[in-house]
Design a protein around this motif. Sequence first.
Motif, PDB file in Angstrom:
ATOM      1  N   ILE A  88      34.582  53.967  37.724  1.00  0.00           N
ATOM      2  CA  ILE A  88      34.971  52.892  38.723  1.00  0.00           C
ATOM      3  C   ILE A  88      36.284  52.391  38.304  1.00  0.00           C
ATOM      4  N   ARG A  89      36.394  51.844  37.082  1.00  0.00           N
ATOM      5  CA  ARG A  89      37.357  51.038  36.703  1.00  0.00           C
ATOM      6  C   ARG A  89      38.591  52.104  36.605  1.00  0.00           C
ATOM      7  N   ALA A  90      38.389  53.353  36.403  1.00  0.00           N
ATOM      8  CA  ALA A  90      39.283  54.319  36.354  1.00  0.00           C
ATOM      9  C   ALA A  90      40.048  54.545  37.561  1.00  0.00           C
ATOM     10  N   GLN A  91      39.600  54.287  38.524  1.00  0.00           N
ATOM     11  CA  GLN A  91      39.982  54.491  39.796  1.00  0.00           C
ATOM     12  C   GLN A  91      40.962  53.230  40.344  1.00  0.00           C
ATOM     13  N   ILE A  92      40.900  52.310  39.590  1.00  0.00           N
ATOM     14  CA  ILE A  92      41.345  51.030  40.235  1.00  0.00           C
ATOM     15  C   ILE A  92      42.904  50.655  39.264  1.00  0.00           C
ATOM     16  N   PRO A  93      43.708  50.210  40.093  1.00  0.00           N
ATOM     17  CA  PRO A  93      45.026  50.088  39.215  1.00  0.00           C
ATOM     18  C   PRO A  93      44.799  49.294  38.056  1.00  0.00           C
ATOM     19  N   GLU A  94      45.436  49.112  36.995  1.00  0.00           N
ATOM     20  CA  GLU A  94      45.232  48.674  35.785  1.00  0.00           C
ATOM     21  C   GLU A  94      45.328  47.115  36.014  1.00  0.00           C
ATOM     22  N   GLU A  95      46.110  46.665  36.770  1.00  0.00           N
ATOM     23  CA  GLU A  95      46.429  45.274  36.657  1.00  0.00           C
ATOM     24  C   GLU A  95      44.962  44.344  37.287  1.00  0.00           C
ATOM     25  N   ALA A  96      44.364  45.188  38.013  1.00  0.00           N
ATOM     26  CA  ALA A  96      42.954  44.552  38.487  1.00  0.00           C
ATOM     27  C   ALA A  96      41.565  44.799  38.094  1.00  0.00           C
ATOM     28  N   ARG A  97      41.698  45.876  36.862  1.00  0.00           N
ATOM     29  CA  ARG A  97      40.684  46.452  36.183  1.00  0.00           C
ATOM     30  C   ARG A  97      39.513  45.436  35.572  1.00  0.00           C
ATOM     31  N   GLY A  98      40.418  44.302  35.036  1.00  0.00           N
ATOM     32  CA  GLY A  98      39.635  43.178  34.287  1.00  0.00           C
ATOM     33  C   GLY A  98      38.903  42.352  35.154  1.00  0.00           C
ATOM     34  N   PHE A  99      39.088  42.377  36.548  1.00  0.00           N
ATOM     35  CA  PHE A  99      38.139  41.618  37.306  1.00  0.00           C
ATOM     36  C   PHE A  99      36.911  42.388  38.013  1.00  0.00           C
ATOM     37  N   VAL A 100      36.763  43.599  37.648  1.00  0.00           N
ATOM     38  CA  VAL A 100      35.793  44.446  38.050  1.00  0.00           C
ATOM     39  C   VAL A 100      34.408  44.123  37.264  1.00  0.00           C
ATOM     40  N   HIS A 101      33.227  43.821  38.093  1.00  0.00           N
ATOM     41  CA  HIS A 101      31.940  43.402  37.535  1.00  0.00           C
ATOM     42  C   HIS A 101      32.064  42.048  36.707  1.00  0.00           C
ATOM     43  N   TYR A 102      32.913  41.239  37.349  1.00  0.00           N
ATOM     44  CA  TYR A 102      33.228  39.808  36.661  1.00  0.00           C
ATOM     45  C   TYR A 102      32.049  38.902  36.439  1.00  0.00           C
ATOM     46  N   GLY A 103      31.469  38.577  35.352  1.00  0.00           N
ATOM     47  CA  GLY A 103      30.305  37.671  35.390  1.00  0.00           C
ATOM     48  C   GLY A 103      29.231  38.149  35.559  1.00  0.00           C
ATOM     49  N   ALA A 104      28.965  39.486  35.671  1.00  0.00           N
ATOM     50  CA  ALA A 104      27.435  40.230  36.028  1.00  0.00           C
ATOM     51  C   ALA A 104      27.157  41.069  34.825  1.00  0.00           C
ATOM     52  N   THR A 105      25.858  41.349  34.922  1.00  0.00           N
ATOM     53  CA  THR A 105      25.267  41.938  33.855  1.00  0.00           C
ATOM     54  C   THR A 105      24.691  43.268  34.524  1.00  0.00           C
ATOM     55  N   SER A 106      24.609  44.491  33.550  1.00  0.00           N
ATOM     56  CA  SER A 106      24.450  45.803  34.209  1.00  0.00           C
ATOM     57  C   SER A 106      23.090  45.526  35.272  1.00  0.00           C
ATOM     58  N   GLN A 107      22.085  44.813  34.887  1.00  0.00           N
ATOM     59  CA  GLN A 107      20.815  44.887  35.724  1.00  0.00           C
ATOM     60  C   GLN A 107      21.125  44.259  37.126  1.00  0.00           C
ATOM     61  N   ASP A 108      22.002  43.059  37.114  1.00  0.00           N
ATOM     62  CA  ASP A 108      22.202  42.619  38.376  1.00  0.00           C
ATOM     63  C   ASP A 108      22.825  43.665  39.236  1.00  0.00           C
ATOM     64  N   ILE A 109      23.619  44.548  38.822  1.00  0.00           N
ATOM     65  CA  ILE A 109      24.137  45.528  39.608  1.00  0.00           C
ATOM     66  C   ILE A 109      23.244  46.583  40.073  1.00  0.00           C
ATOM     67  N   LEU A 110      22.363  47.052  39.060  1.00  0.00           N
ATOM     68  CA  LEU A 110      21.150  48.045  39.368  1.00  0.00           C
ATOM     69  C   LEU A 110      20.303  47.594  40.253  1.00  0.00           C
ATOM     70  N   ASP A 111      19.625  46.114  40.100  1.00  0.00           N
ATOM     71  CA  ASP A 111      18.761  45.634  41.094  1.00  0.00           C
ATOM     72  C   ASP A 111      19.288  45.376  42.386  1.00  0.00           C
ATOM     73  N   THR A 112      20.636  45.165  42.527  1.00  0.00           N
ATOM     74  CA  THR A 112      20.979  44.804  43.712  1.00  0.00           C
ATOM     75  C   THR A 112      21.242  45.906  44.496  1.00  0.00           C
ATOM     76  N   ALA A 113      21.730  47.038  43.956  1.00  0.00           N
ATOM     77  CA  ALA A 113      22.061  48.439  44.455  1.00  0.00           C
ATOM     78  C   ALA A 113      20.413  49.163  44.953  1.00  0.00           C
ATOM     79  N   ARG A 114      19.493  48.822  44.189  1.00  0.00           N
ATOM     80  CA  ARG A 114      18.312  49.408  44.403  1.00  0.00           C
ATOM     81  C   ARG A 114      17.691  48.586  45.371  1.00  0.00           C
ATOM     82  N   ALA A 115      17.976  47.176  45.719  1.00  0.00           N
ATOM     83  CA  ALA A 115      17.607  46.478  46.724  1.00  0.00           C
ATOM     84  C   ALA A 115      18.181  47.014  48.194  1.00  0.00           C
ATOM     85  N   ARG A 116      19.247  47.599  47.990  1.00  0.00           N
ATOM     86  CA  ARG A 116      20.311  48.186  49.154  1.00  0.00           C
ATOM     87  C   ARG A 116      19.499  49.612  49.578  1.00  0.00           C
TER      88      ARG A 116
END
Length: 446
Positions: A88-116
């Motif tokens: 995902i970060r590779a698709q995003i312009p370099e200036e904004a990459r540092g704010f992807v997944h900000y303050g999250a942990t992997s399980q936060d994203i996986l659990d929320t994605a699975r909830a969807r």
Amino acid sequence: MPIGALNSSLTRKGYLSDEMAEIWGERETIARVVEVESALAAVQGELGIIPARFAAIIVEYAYMTDELVAKISAGKVGNPLVAALDAIRAQIPEEARGFVHYGATSQDILDTARARQILMGMGVLDEKLKELIGRLRQFAGEHAQTLMVARTNGQYALPTTLGMRFARWLRELQRAQARLAQTVERAAMIQFSGAAGTYAATGEQGVRVAQALAQRLGLTFEIVPWHASRDGITELCCNLAILGQSLAKIAEDLFAMQQSDMGEAHEQMDAHSSGSSAMPQKLNPFTTMKVSVNARLAAGLAATVLTAPPGTFERDHRQLEVERDALGQIFTHIDGALTKLLGLFSRLSFDVEKLRDGVKNGGELLMSESVMMVLAPRIGHEAAHDLIQEFAKAQRSEGISLAEYIGQRTDLALSDSAVADLQEALDPRSYLGLSVDIARGVAAGE
């Protein structure tokens, strides 16, 4: 080599629908991760946690592509979310990459994605369940008065109606529907509490993010982290399996009703796809068997989730690995069972004469309770029970009728009106209880 009924191209069509397979497939799983990462950036931009312009860039460039799927699939990282983030970060312009997944942990994203995915899967199941309930309601009304024999322990019991059988199936499905509606709120919850569930990286801002993210994604907000508390997912798996058993109950009844020596129900079949390679005359009820197998496989997977080792302390990946493997399969098996039953009812017919023949074959013994209840007020319940039991034995051995048997029992001294009541008690339609009313009530949506 594909392993198992759901993976093999030779067998998968017999067990799942393309719609549910897509929801729990690899591409859709990645799509939900991308969706959550994009939504997270959007919410954080709105709350001023990350610069709004960078949030807009992330939202613009965080989207699904075949290249993204290929990169994630080729990733050599043990944690699949890390591989996804890299892609995902590779698709995003370099200036904004540092704010992807900000303050999250992997399980936060996986659990929320699975909830969807759970919400999407439940949407599909709910629509099909509503349609199946509608079909059963229609049949309950059409056959409210269709006479047939009720069986208990595989034996003739009493007269009933086919509509009553449909009413019973319908109510069971409605209970399953209610359980799942209550469960989904506890299973489709937001997860955004950080590495150990303490909100250490985000504090109060993290709570606001979780609330806004839950609202945006249609999920339940829960402030307390559930990384190691999988009760909601386990409850969902078990309630899906219960629905499967209810579908299997219908399928098993219809399987038996189609037996050659019963012939009460008939499915229009393609002899080429449902027949035998050795016996050209056969039409095998494969649809009902597929429903039952789907239900049993789902139950086994639910049992695996239920008996998985509980997560130790704040998180334990053993539990999560079991859930990740089982949850999607349970959904696809239940969806497969629903899809098969819906298709079956569009091709199913019932032989009213054969159903009535069952009542005729039951003869006077089918009406034993009816006769007993006529005698009970006159000679007592226990005496009436024993007398009819003796009559049943005599009829099976000698072929004697009830009138002949009663005539031989001079000790009874029954009045003419009592004898007339006994004759009336032998009419199956006089002993249907509330069968007709219940079937009509269910058909009317009561």
